[in-house]
Write an enzyme that holds these catalytic residues in place. Structure first.
Site, mmCIF file in Angstrom:
data_model
loop_
_atom_site.group_PDB
_atom_site.id
_atom_site.type_symbol
_atom_site.label_atom_id
_atom_site.label_comp_id
_atom_site.label_asym_id
_atom_site.label_seq_id
_atom_site.Cartn_x
_atom_site.Cartn_y
_atom_site.Cartn_z
ATOM 1 C CE1 TYR A 1 -4.335 -2.035 0.144
ATOM 2 C CE2 TYR A 1 -2.258 -3.378 2.108
ATOM 3 C CZ TYR A 1 -3.580 -3.281 1.256
ATOM 4 O OH TYR A 1 -4.098 -4.307 0.930
ATOM 5 N NE ARG B 1 -3.090 -18.369 6.979
ATOM 6 C CZ ARG B 1 -2.109 -18.566 6.661
ATOM 7 N NH1 ARG B 1 -1.742 -19.249 5.256
ATOM 8 N NH2 ARG B 1 -0.815 -18.169 7.127
HETATM 9 C C1 LIG Z 1 -9.464 -13.445 4.736
HETATM 10 C C2 LIG Z 1 -7.409 -12.506 5.233
HETATM 11 C C3 LIG Z 1 -7.938 -11.047 4.639
HETATM 12 C C4 LIG Z 1 -6.287 -10.400 5.192
HETATM 13 N N1 LIG Z 1 -6.547 -9.157 5.197
HETATM 14 C C5 LIG Z 1 -5.601 -8.272 5.211
HETATM 15 C C6 LIG Z 1 -6.191 -6.995 5.941
HETATM 16 O O1 LIG Z 1 -6.884 -5.923 5.607
HETATM 17 N N2 LIG Z 1 -4.643 -6.128 5.471
HETATM 18 C C7 LIG Z 1 -3.611 -6.714 6.584
HETATM 19 O O2 LIG Z 1 -2.711 -6.250 7.330
HETATM 20 N N3 LIG Z 1 -3.841 -8.111 6.584
HETATM 21 C C8 LIG Z 1 -4.289 -8.959 6.155
HETATM 22 N N4 LIG Z 1 -4.527 -10.412 5.789
HETATM 23 C C9 LIG Z 1 -2.588 -11.171 6.539
HETATM 24 C C10 LIG Z 1 -2.862 -10.995 8.051
HETATM 25 O O3 LIG Z 1 -3.177 -10.245 8.986
HETATM 26 C C11 LIG Z 1 -1.890 -12.064 8.109
HETATM 27 O O4 LIG Z 1 -0.724 -11.290 7.642
HETATM 28 C C12 LIG Z 1 -1.480 -13.653 7.488
HETATM 29 O O5 LIG Z 1 -3.008 -13.643 7.675
HETATM 30 C C13 LIG Z 1 -0.663 -14.514 8.139
HETATM 31 O O6 LIG Z 1 -0.671 -14.706 9.474
HETATM 32 P P1 LIG Z 1 -1.643 -16.127 10.067
HETATM 33 O O7 LIG Z 1 -0.939 -17.287 9.670
HETATM 34 O O8 LIG Z 1 -1.797 -16.147 11.144
HETATM 35 O O9 LIG Z 1 -2.851 -16.079 9.085
HETATM 36 C C14 LIG Z 1 -5.229 -11.361 5.402
HETATM 37 C C15 LIG Z 1 -5.198 -12.304 6.199
HETATM 38 C C16 LIG Z 1 -7.010 -13.233 5.696
HETATM 39 C C17 LIG Z 1 -6.441 -14.940 5.652
#
Ligand SMILES: Cc1cc2nc3c(=O)[nH]c(=O)nc-3n(C[C@H](O)[C@H](O)[C@H](O)COP(=O)(O)O)c2cc1C
Length: 413
Positions: free
Chosen positions: A178, A352
């Site tokens: 961004y 997630r």
């Molecule tokens: C459905 C979904 C939407 C996401 N949207 C964003 C977002 O809007 N802004 C952001 O900084 N990260 C976003 N992420 C990334 C997550 O914050 C995170 O970096 C990523 O899921 C890895 O973490 P985890 O392994 O705990 O899922 C999104 C992740 C998922 C699964």
């Protein structure tokens, strides 16, 4: 009384904010802001996570202005959204959790139709805008000093609106490609002036935004930053720059940094630890659909996923700075929660795993489970732009709520 003595369940103070434990719901764009409405569905989503035991939940993707949005169906912080955001933060506070607003400006990463706002996409660099091909916004404007002042003011105004909406913290989004990341990464910033070249120069404008937001609200709210430790793309930042960024955030006074990874379009697998699934739900909106088609896909969705996939780089940042750090990336089990704590991280971000099971933190604390059950299939990502918004398609995963909730303002009776 806690039946789990892990440090993860002990309180943490960041800036002026005391958190009840170390678990932070990471920003996951829920896709529950149809036409910009802060919906009852979005509020219910965050209430469920708060009730499930996290210390703080992060409301993703709140743009600093209409011009700063990537999509039409996205929230922006303004006078008009205060009542609905207040309804959401009240619901979170009721369960003893804090609420954080992630504030962001898309820069040139925008898929807004031409008539949505008059502005030419802005970025660190000018010239051809690859993201504008689908929407007719072919050219981007290289930001001059006046643009930087205006955008820094936008971030400050958004932070003040978040404070007026009773948020407890602000997360400034400096990652994933961004606007602020467009300054930080050499992949997008090839300026020859004081804002390009070295990582110190590329961080000048983002650090200035952070400093102004801290001055405006930092006494009352925690001001955190999410950024990409590496860009996962040739020509982008490596961990060497990731470490320098942390040092700059520390010297500027950020209350905590959340360590993400990757760029949204060019290296989404670096962000998630694995690619998006090949067979996925197809959003109806053609622009969103085309945007998703640009992303790398996997033949076997979860074959490459490794828990704690960000640890090798995050450890290096931990060793380089003293500031509070929030680990993020692939934490699914109690053993790995403990590993994150033992490595010296102050907090733990979960994305997630909490979409799969919003009650995960309580369940881990009680000891009723030790493994979330999320397989990182990433179908939740593909569901963002469907009427029901983000949910889990896996067996045993949380199925979300009725789509009607996503079109009703959170403050409606
Ligand atoms: C459905 C979904 C939407 C996401 N949207 C964003 C977002 O809007 N802004 C952001 O900084 N990260 C976003 N992420 C990334 C997550 O914050 C995170 O970096 C990523 O899921 C890895 O973490 P985890 O392994 O705990 O899922 C999104 C992740 C998922 C699964």
């Amino acid at each position: 009384m806690s039946s789990n003595t892990s440090k993860a369940f002990t309180p943490l103070t960041i800036g002026p904010l005391k958190l009840r434990n170390r678990f932070i719901k990471a920003a996951t764009n829920e896709g529950m802001c149809k036409g910009g409405i802060i919906s009852k569905g979005l509020a219910a989503f965050h209430e469920r996570v708060a009730e499930g035991g996290v210390a703080m939940t992060t409301v993703a993707y709140c743009a600093t202005s209409k011009d700063g949005q990537t999509f039409v169906d996205q929230a922006h912080l303004s006078q008009d959204t205060i009542a609905d955001f207040r309804a959401l933060t009240n619901m979170v506070h009721k369960h003893g959790a804090a609420a954080q607003a992630q504030i962001t400006h898309a820069g040139s990463f925008t898929f807004l139709p031409k008539d949505f706002s008059s502005m030419k996409p802005i970025s660190a660099n000018g010239g051809f805008n690859k993201f504008g091909v689908m929407t007719g916004r072919y050219m981007k404007k290289k930001m001059d000093r006046a643009d930087m002042d205006a955008i820094a003011d936008e971030f400050v105004r958004a932070a003040i609106h978040a404070k007026e909406s009773d948020f407890d913290a602000i997360e400034i989004h400096m990652g994933h490609g961004y606007l602020l990341a467009q300054f930080i990464t050499p992949f997008y910033n090839t300026r020859k002036d004081d804002y390009g070249g070295t990582i110190q120069n590329r961080m000048k404008f983002p650090a200035e935004v952070l400093s102004k937001v801290l001055d405006a609200v930092g006494k009352d709210m925690a001001v955190t930053v999410k950024y990409s430790q590496t860009d996962g793309k040739e020509g982008g930042n490596t961990i060497n720059e990731g470490i320098e960024i942390a040092k700059i955030l520390q010297s500027t006074g950020a209350h905590m940094a959340q360590l993400s990874n990757g760029l949204n379009v060019e290296s989404i697998d670096t962000m998630f630890g694995n690619p998006l699934p090949k067979t996925s739900v197809k959003p109806k909106n053609l622009i969103v659909r085309l945007g998703m088609m640009m992303q790398p896909k996997s033949k076997e969705p979860d074959s490459e996923f490794k828990q704690l996939y960000s640890m090798p780089t995050a450890e290096q940042i931990r060793a380089a700075v003293d500031m509070p750090l929030c680990y993020l990336g692939g934490t699914q089990t109690m053993d790995n929660v403990n590993k994150v704590m033992n490595e010296g991280f102050d907090a733990l971000g979960l994305g997630r795993a909490l979409i799969f099971d919003p009650n995960l933190v309580n369940a881990l604390q009680k000891g009723s489970i030790r493994n979330s059950g999320c397989t990182a299939c990433n179908q939740c990502v593909t569901l963002m732009y469907t009427p029901g918004g983000t949910a889990c398609l896996e067996e045993g995963g949380h199925k979300g709520h009725a789509p009607e909730l996503n079109t009703t303002p959170a403050s409606a009776a």
